[in-house]
Design an enzyme around this catalytic site. Structure first.
Site, PDB file in Angstrom:
ATOM      1  N   LYS B 186      31.342 -21.034  18.866  1.00 59.42           N
ATOM      2  CA  LYS B 186      29.799 -21.375  18.707  1.00 59.42           C
ATOM      3  C   LYS B 186      29.910 -23.023  18.844  1.00 59.42           C
ATOM      4  O   LYS B 186      30.700 -23.708  18.845  1.00 59.42           O
ATOM      5  CB  LYS B 186      29.741 -21.096  17.199  1.00 59.42           C
ATOM      6  CG  LYS B 186      30.177 -22.014  16.147  1.00 59.42           C
ATOM      7  CD  LYS B 186      29.556 -22.697  15.169  1.00 59.42           C
ATOM      8  CE  LYS B 186      28.382 -23.279  15.611  1.00 59.42           C
ATOM      9  NZ  LYS B 186      28.107 -24.489  15.007  1.00 59.42           N
ATOM     10  N   THR B 197      30.365 -29.805  16.777  1.00 67.02           N
ATOM     11  CA  THR B 197      29.982 -28.918  16.018  1.00 67.02           C
ATOM     12  C   THR B 197      30.539 -27.426  16.446  1.00 67.02           C
ATOM     13  O   THR B 197      29.682 -26.979  17.081  1.00 67.02           O
ATOM     14  CB  THR B 197      28.471 -28.633  15.446  1.00 67.02           C
ATOM     15  OG1 THR B 197      28.254 -29.775  14.822  1.00 67.02           O
ATOM     16  CG2 THR B 197      28.405 -27.601  14.738  1.00 67.02           C
ATOM     17  N   GLU B 283      22.214 -26.834  23.268  1.00 69.10           N
ATOM     18  CA  GLU B 283      20.753 -27.248  22.708  1.00 69.10           C
ATOM     19  C   GLU B 283      19.798 -27.666  23.805  1.00 69.10           C
ATOM     20  O   GLU B 283      19.945 -28.634  24.481  1.00 69.10           O
ATOM     21  CB  GLU B 283      20.681 -27.988  21.560  1.00 69.10           C
ATOM     22  CG  GLU B 283      21.476 -27.538  20.479  1.00 69.10           C
ATOM     23  CD  GLU B 283      21.429 -28.365  19.285  1.00 69.10           C
ATOM     24  OE1 GLU B 283      21.894 -27.982  18.197  1.00 69.10           O
ATOM     25  OE2 GLU B 283      21.337 -29.427  19.249  1.00 69.10           O
ATOM     26  N   ASN B 407      16.277 -30.725  17.705  1.00 67.44           N
ATOM     27  CA  ASN B 407      17.080 -31.357  16.920  1.00 67.44           C
ATOM     28  C   ASN B 407      16.086 -32.310  15.798  1.00 67.44           C
ATOM     29  O   ASN B 407      16.470 -32.905  15.006  1.00 67.44           O
ATOM     30  CB  ASN B 407      18.164 -32.410  17.592  1.00 67.44           C
ATOM     31  CG  ASN B 407      19.371 -31.621  17.883  1.00 67.44           C
ATOM     32  OD1 ASN B 407      20.017 -31.218  17.024  1.00 67.44           O
ATOM     33  ND2 ASN B 407      19.540 -31.472  19.434  1.00 67.44           N
ATOM     34  N   SER B 412      14.080 -27.742   9.618  1.00 72.62           N
ATOM     35  CA  SER B 412      12.898 -27.329   8.796  1.00 72.62           C
ATOM     36  C   SER B 412      12.948 -25.756   9.112  1.00 72.62           C
ATOM     37  O   SER B 412      13.833 -25.265   9.504  1.00 72.62           O
ATOM     38  CB  SER B 412      11.638 -27.882   9.479  1.00 72.62           C
ATOM     39  OG  SER B 412      11.684 -27.999  10.821  1.00 72.62           O
TER      40      SER B 412
END
Lengths: 412, 412
Positions: B186, B197, B283, B407, B412
């Site tokens: 991941k 990460t 991302e 990012n 949220s």
């Protein structure tokens, strides 16, 4: 739009005796835009500079360095600085050197000096040949227009992706002598320690001995232009030039004198204003972030950590979003490369809010407090390491959608 | 949307004898989402791992390292790996260690082993306390569901901002023995050399002596997971774990054997697939960029330059825009920190297009050729330094509007 726009550019920029400024619209990249700047110096002037450390330093940077060295050797002073925007003349090999030399020769013939008495500077796109003929064609206009009261035009003439000109003036009294100084700078991307697509010029009318000016420019740059970062990209063309025209009554011959210290403080203050203006007008910037790392074992490790925070895209997007996702700051501290860092002694503050205590979340920290600070347009990040008494400060901005837009579209 | 979506996730992920997988929807950050993973190992298994170098390494990373060391000392094997998403348990100090230990103890009691035989892993937001009670409440469901044929669910259970699960299986024959291996990984932000990460788990059914596996995991990581970068942010939680279940017939006791070399090649190939999948799903990624630096004096300097290119926001936005603003690549090479780099010997290629020749623009280079390559979704940047015969390759993606959106909105 710069942070807290408009930038406080002084409406009353002051002429500095001993320096005249002219400009031209030479159509280097776009029409109807000031893109050539000439700064002509009095014969009494001394000049010192700091330049990019990028190995691909541009042709004009190589030549400006060589010409500065030649001026010191031969005693023939620098007569003028020549700046063009629209093309960086970097990554251009031998041809780039030759084209930059042509522009120096052309200006020298108009000013009646030798080409080695001209310092060239370029900023703009890399890897494309300098349209030297256009620069040269603009020189008569620039030379004809030389005048002392031209600093605002100078600030406009060196802009690239800057949204606003950056300029300031100061008058200080040192040892009973009045010293006037004016400066300009430009950004706004490729900004990183040890220079960036950053040009800065500051002139003052004192007489400063060459060895003293050489020390002063490094000392000032280290506290100002070398403390800013926008995207971590160090450009091929960065230069900060300090000019002491010698036209005023103050004379400084030693770095040990109290006058030197006073002058250094004043030059540092104006330079910091000019450097911070670059960050405030950073590409897409919506926030101005000051990062201070305290209680470090050395200035070097404090800077390393401050830059690690300042360069983190994750930290910068969190600032853009006003999101107190402050663990990203801890992560950036952790990978800064300070191998023996004991994070259990580390404390993190956001303005007056104590966020992390002894390496973990401060039990008294409330998300609402972090949220409040993150919504400000100017934010202080303070890290305390408990390793010593050294400190460093870095200035940066957030990473926004507009940064991507500006840099995705830069050449179009 | 990953580059060249969908990623080629094998529909036929193969069970690996000696490892069972279970998962739960524990509601750690969001409801109705797999967020707890248990991988239970046969008693014959050996386990080795590499972990983040971030000084703020997360509580579970500290504990996993300690438990791995304990397993070697005591001879009591690792019984299970426990992974949660939704919270990184990093920047959480003593409390974080204590909460991670609680989850290990809870799983150990259900599996009838000691807490030190459990390796914990977490990924998600930093600086917030781990909701350990939720993790623990999910364990019975995960343990009850343990089964061999569960790799696709495992891949889904470790996702955070990943848009797609990442998994692959291979079957190879080594020395007459069939070896089956399956792996998952991941991303998708905070990805940088020396882990990110990034979580990766690869299991194979050979019997591999612990010292051999310790060498293998480092060798593989160095060629795969440590060669990817998305945003230059090294996370606090990265881990790559290699599991040899010992359930198959192949046995490897020495790194000098030909069987070792064959196994290493196969594990490297699958790991590279898993590592590249992280970049393809980076991302906001729209392009997959391979950066190869050749003819370097050392692997270290080749990597330094490759990462400098791969981390440059200016280079990455140019790729996003399909804009052959290739001078930005030269600038990134120039500030990589190779101080004695002679740029006049440097050559740059974009796929088959020779862009820069001996440090300047190749006279035969046509912008249209650069433009053609920039429009591809997979691009090779090749730099030749003329300094030696060493090389390094780094994999990265572009920097898009979506990176900023993802990012800026992450929490949220």
């Amino acid at each position: 739009m710069a942070v807290n726009s408009p930038l406080p550019v002084a409406a009353d920029l002051k002429p500095v005796a001993g320096i005249e400024i002219g400009f031209a619209q030479a159509g280097i990249k776009k029409p109807n835009r000031k893109d050539v700047l000439v700064m002509k110096l009095a014969p009494t002037a001394t000049v010192a500079g700091v330049f990019t450390l990028n190995r691909f330093c541009a042709a004009p940077v190589q030549i400006a360095k060589a010409h500065l060295a030649a001026a010191k050797e031969t005693g023939k002073p620098v007569v003028a600085l020549l700046v063009n925007t629209g093309n960086a003349n970097a990554g251009t090999g031998e041809l780039g050197l030759s084209l930059a030399n042509e522009t120096c020769a052309a200006l020298a013939s108009q000013l009646g000096c030798e080409p080695s008495q001209i310092l060239p500077f370029s900023t703009g796109v890399i890897l494309e040949p300098l349209p030297a003929a256009k620069v040269i064609a603009g020189l008569p206009q620039a030379v004809a227009g030389l005048q002392a009261d031209n600093w605002f035009n100078a600030a406009e003439a060196i802009m690239t992706t800057d949204t606003q000109p950056k300029a300031g003036s100061r008058t200080v009294t040192i040892g009973g002598h009045t010293v006037t100084m004016s400066g300009i700078s430009k950004g706004a991307g490729m900004i990183k320690p040890n220079m960036a697509t950053m040009l800065g010029y500051l002139a003052l009318d004192a007489k400063v001995a060459q060895p003293v000016l050489d020390v002063l420019v490094k000392q000032v740059a280290d506290q100002t232009f070398n403390c800013i970062t926008i995207d971590g990209d160090t450009s091929t063309n960065d230069s900060f030039m300090l000019i002491a025209t010698g036209a005023g009554s103050l004379e400084i011959t030693s770095v040990e004198s109290p006058e030197y210290r006073e002058l250094a403080a004043a030059v540092t203050e104006l330079s910091l204003f000019l450097a911070q203006a670059i960050v405030r007008d950073g590409e897409g910037a919506t926030k101005f972030i000051t990062i201070t790392v305290e209680d470090a074992a050395s200035v070097a490790e404090a800077r390393k950590i401050a830059y690690s925070i300042g360069h983190s895209p994750l930290v910068k997007t969190a600032f853009f979003a006003s999101d107190p996702n402050l663990g990203r700051i801890l992560a950036a501290i952790g990978y800064a490369g300070v191998d023996d860092l004991d994070v259990s002694k580390l404390n993190l503050y956001l303005d007056d809010v104590w966020v992390a205590k002894n390496g973990g979340r401060n039990p008294d920290y409330q998300e609402a407090d972090g949220q409040r600070v993150m919504q400000q347009s100017e934010i202080l990040v303070r890290v305390k390491l408990a390793r010593g008494d050294q400190a460093a400060t870095v200035y940066t901005c957030d990473l926004s959608h507009d940064y991507v837009s500006i840099n995705a579209d830069y050449r179009s």
